[in-house]
Design a protein around this motif. Structure first.
Motif, short mmCIF file in Angstrom:
data_model
loop_
_atom_site.label_atom_id
_atom_site.label_comp_id
_atom_site.label_asym_id
_atom_site.label_seq_id
_atom_site.Cartn_x
_atom_site.Cartn_y
_atom_site.Cartn_z
N THR A 260 0.86 -1.18 0.00
CA THR A 260 0.00 0.00 0.00
C THR A 260 0.90 1.23 0.00
OG1 THR A 260 -1.73 -1.15 1.23
CG2 THR A 260 -1.81 1.25 1.23
N LEU A 261 0.75 2.06 -1.02
CA LEU A 261 1.61 3.24 -1.18
C LEU A 261 0.84 4.49 -0.78
CD1 LEU A 261 4.20 4.65 -2.15
CD2 LEU A 261 3.19 4.69 -4.45
N LYS A 262 1.40 5.23 0.17
CA LYS A 262 0.89 6.54 0.55
C LYS A 262 1.99 7.58 0.32
CE LYS A 262 -2.53 4.97 3.91
NZ LYS A 262 -3.06 5.11 5.29
N THR A 282 9.79 4.18 4.69
CA THR A 282 9.55 5.62 4.82
C THR A 282 10.15 6.34 3.61
OG1 THR A 282 9.62 5.43 7.22
CG2 THR A 282 9.85 7.63 6.27
N LEU A 283 9.33 7.15 2.95
CA LEU A 283 9.77 7.87 1.75
C LEU A 283 10.05 9.32 2.09
CD1 LEU A 283 7.15 6.44 -0.78
CD2 LEU A 283 9.46 5.60 -0.34
N ASP A 284 11.12 9.85 1.50
CA ASP A 284 11.44 11.27 1.63
C ASP A 284 12.04 11.73 0.31
OD1 ASP A 284 14.03 10.29 1.64
OD2 ASP A 284 14.22 10.39 3.82
N LYS A 285 12.45 12.99 0.30
CA LYS A 285 12.96 13.56 -0.95
C LYS A 285 14.29 12.97 -1.36
CE LYS A 285 15.04 17.48 1.50
NZ LYS A 285 15.07 18.95 1.60
N HIS A 286 14.99 12.25 -0.47
CA HIS A 286 16.27 11.65 -0.81
C HIS A 286 16.12 10.25 -1.38
CE1 HIS A 286 18.14 15.01 1.24
NE2 HIS A 286 17.44 14.75 2.34
N CYS A 287 14.92 9.70 -1.39
CA CYS A 287 14.69 8.36 -1.95
C CYS A 287 14.61 8.43 -3.47
CB CYS A 287 13.41 7.77 -1.37
SG CYS A 287 13.43 7.56 0.42
N GLN A 329 7.48 7.48 -7.62
CA GLN A 329 8.10 8.75 -7.98
C GLN A 329 7.18 9.93 -7.63
OE1 GLN A 329 9.05 8.34 -12.11
NE2 GLN A 329 10.87 7.07 -11.75
N THR A 330 5.88 9.73 -7.82
CA THR A 330 4.92 10.78 -7.44
C THR A 330 4.96 11.03 -5.93
OG1 THR A 330 3.48 10.17 -9.28
CG2 THR A 330 2.49 11.46 -7.49
N ALA A 331 5.00 9.96 -5.12
CA ALA A 331 5.08 10.11 -3.67
C ALA A 331 6.36 10.84 -3.26
CB ALA A 331 5.01 8.74 -3.00
N ILE A 332 7.51 10.48 -3.90
CA ILE A 332 8.77 11.15 -3.58
C ILE A 332 8.70 12.62 -3.97
CG2 ILE A 332 11.24 11.21 -4.13
CD1 ILE A 332 11.07 8.15 -4.51
N ARG A 333 8.06 12.91 -5.12
CA ARG A 333 7.93 14.31 -5.54
C ARG A 333 7.08 15.10 -4.55
NH1 ARG A 333 3.92 16.72 -8.07
NH2 ARG A 333 2.94 14.74 -8.61
N LEU A 334 6.00 14.49 -4.06
CA LEU A 334 5.17 15.17 -3.06
C LEU A 334 5.96 15.46 -1.79
CD1 LEU A 334 1.80 13.20 -3.41
CD2 LEU A 334 2.25 15.55 -4.13
#
Length: 647
Positions: A260-262, A282-287, A329-334
């Motif tokens: 499940t991607l948030k 955990t996703l952030d801008k460095h991923c 990629q959309t989640a990282i961009r957000l």
């Protein structure tokens, strides 16, 4: 998120809040939608002085759902039936704003629980599904559509969802079911239902969905699955979900997991029920996400690189891999843009596009209106030009007539001037004669001027004297001002004395109040003493009654004593020698000795009684003073008196 969350409460009756109700100000939790629903609850009879108990229950539920620590005893005190508590005659809204909304912390509560509370407050009165069970959506699906409506509705009153958002939501639901939406029929329906309010209310929207007009021939289970998918995507911010193969970190084996991607995290579970969570990324801008070549018997591989670890995953086909990589990629961009929700961003963009479209439409209408005005202005100017040409022709005719009239006037004027010239010559001669008279008059005027100059000098002297008098007056005024200043200083001193006197009066009043308090205490003591005195008087009256009873008994006893004394005196009278006594009954021989002994005993008893008369009187007085409780002195022996013969 809090603005949207409190917006859930606004989906009530859609009525403007009642007058006289205070509304919570916008803060870290408040929004204008909060004011709408609480005003609706007040207007529908759920709030107010007549429903203080219902307000307390609502407050308790809000405390519980929003995870705000509270004391039930203090809550009971807040909703007492008097005006001393926070919930006073001003209403429930200031209490809600101060004691509940201002204490809410972001992320400290479960949003779904709060949504369910809001749905419970509004749906029972306003949501009316088909009673025959023919509704397209279930009650739970209606709740999810309610949440979606709340998310997509406009932030203005009345709370409605514009047609573009209605079409967007229905298209997403139809796309989830692989069904095409009939846009023409939807436009016709919206044109009929809007009625000038700019969109649909939530209850109109739910009625439209339940009518089956746009979901005709589709099973309720399919609709429920589509609504759930859209709900997870829009409300729960699930960008994508599905099964993927994941490579372990320690055992390096491949396991199939439900992902499940948030926007901020990629979670994976044992199955799609999401009951057993195995982990999260955990996703952030460095991923970043990269496509990997096929290896280890796995195809369509890609990896997610974080600052601490690289996660390898495998999709079922190339299309799924592309969708997953684009979603990640959309989640990282957000995260890089500092945004927490994709659909909030999309909603804002759609709103901006609508505003731009409306602005362009308004600009186009304005341009059309301007061109129309220019055309009208051109036609008006052409009409004015025609009028000017006609006026010019009329002016030329008038000019010719005016020229001819001026020529006639010039000729007449010339003749008139010749006549006037002759008259002027005659007037000149008469004026010369008048000049001689004028010179004589001028000589008289010069003499008059000399007299006036002399008078002016005298007036100047008088003026100087007046100036001196004014200076003296100014000095007097200065002295008067100084006296006024001194008087003002004395007045200030007088005011100061007055203030001191007022302070003394206040002090005297305080002392008077103290004396008054002491006087009240003394009055209270006096009242107590009066009560005791009254009790003493009552006791005295009772004692007086007892004394009177004793006196009556004493008088009766005295009467009895006197009576018995008379009897005793008569019985104890001595028998003289030689007295003859007649024996009526004949007597007997032993009677005389017995009688003589009896007489001696009676005489002795009489002497004793004579000596004891005074002590008996003292005893009677003592009996009276003791309340008459003592007994009456014994009377003479009745048997003896009965047997004693009378003289």
């Amino acid at each position: 998120m809090l603005v949207v969350l409190m917006g859930s409460l606004a989906l009530g009756t859609g009525c403007w809040p009642g007058s006289g109700v205070g509304f919570p100000a916008r803060g870290k939790f408040g929004s204008f939608k909060t004011c709408f629903v609480l005003g609706d609850l007040n207007k529908n009879g759920l709030l107010g002085d007549a429903h203080r108990r219902r307000e307390m229950v609502l407050s308790h539920n809000l405390y519980t759902v929003l995870c705000i620590p509270h004391d039930p005893v203090a809550l009971e005190e807040h909703f007492r039936d008097d005006d001393d508590g926070p919930v006073s005659s001003q209403g429930y809204m200031p209490y809600l704003n101060k004691y509940i909304l201002d204490k809410v912390e972001e992320g400290a509560f479960v949003k779904e629980n709060f949504d369910e509370l809001c749905w419970t407050l509004t749906a029972k009165k306003n949501y009316k599904p088909d009673r025959n069970g023919n509704s397209v959506v279930s009650h739970q699906d209606a709740f999810k559509l309610w949440c979606l409506f709340n998310f997509l509705s406009e932030d203005k009153y009345p709370l409605v969802m514009v047609p573009d958002e209605v079409e967007y939501l229905l298209k997403k639901i139809c796309t989830a079911m692989n069904v095409e939406l009939n846009s023409c029929e939807l436009d016709d329906y919206l044109a009929q239902e809007q009625q000038g309010q700019g969109g649909l209310t939530v209850w109109q929207f739910l009625d439209m969905v339940n009518s089956g007009r746009f979901l005709r021939g589709i099973e309720q289970e399919a609709v429920s699955m589509a609504v759930e998918e859209v709900y997870q995507e829009v409300i729960e911010d699930v960008l994508k979900q599905g099964y993927l193969w994941k490579k372990g970190q320690l055992r390096r084996n491949w396991s199939e997991r439900w992902f499940t991607l948030k926007p901020s995290v990629l979670s994976y579970y044992m199955s799609e029920e999401r009951k057993e969570k195995k982990g999260s990324i955990t996703l952030d801008k460095h991923c970043c996400v990269e496509v990997l070549p096929d290896r280890d018997g796995k195809r369509c591989m890609f990896c997610v690189k974080t600052s601490s670890r690289t996660y390898e995953m495998s999709a079922s086909d190339t299309r799924q891999r592309q969708e997953w990589t684009l979603a990640i990629q959309t989640a990282i961009r957000l995260q890089a843009e500092g945004k927490n929700s994709l659909h909030k961003d999309l909603k804002q963009k759609r709103r901006e596009q609508r505003e731009q479209r409306e602005q362009r439409k308004a600009a186009k209408e304005e341009e059309t209106q301007r061109l129309k005005q220019l055309q009208e202005e051109k036609e008006r100017k052409l009409q004015e030009l025609e009028l000017l040409k006609e006026a010019q022709r009329q002016a030329e005719i008038l000019l010719q007539e005016e020229e001819q009239r001026r020529r006639q006037q010039h000729e007449e004027m010339q003749r008139t001037l010749e006549i006037q010239l002759q008259e002027a010559e005659q007037a000149r001669a008469s004026m010369q004669a008048e000049m001689v008279l004028k010179e004589a008059e001028a000589e008289r005027q010069r003499k008059r001027i000399l007299e006036l100059e002399d008078m002016q000098e005298r007036l100047q002297e008088a003026l100087q004297q007046e100036v001196k008098a004014r200076q003296d007056e100014e000095s007097v005024r200065y002295a008067q001002a100084r006296l006024l200043a001194e008087e003002e200083e004395k007045l200030k001193q007088l005011m100061k004395l007055k203030e001191e006197q007022e302070e003394y009066i206040i002090k005297t009043q305080l002392e008077k109040q103290v004396l008054k308090q002491e006087m009240e205490n003394k009055n209270k003591c006096l009242e107590d003493a009066q009560k005791q005195l009254e009790e003493v008087r009552v006791n005295r009256q009772r004692v007086d009654q007892d004394v009177m009873a004793a006196q009556r008994k004493l008088r009766q006893a005295s009467t009895n004593v006197k009576h018995w004394n008379v009897q005793m005196n008569r019985l104890m009278h001595p028998i003289e020698p030689g007295d003859k006594r007649t024996n009526v009954s004949g007597g007997f021989a032993g009677y005389q000795p017995l009688l003589s002994g009896r007489d001696s005993s009676l005489r002795l008893k009489q002497r004793v009684e004579d000596k004891g008369n005074d002590p008996m009187r003292d005893n009677s007085k003592d009996n009276v003073s003791n309340g008459g409780n003592s007994g009456v002195p014994p009377s003479p022996d009745a048997d003896t008196m009965a047997t004693e013969p009378t003289n």
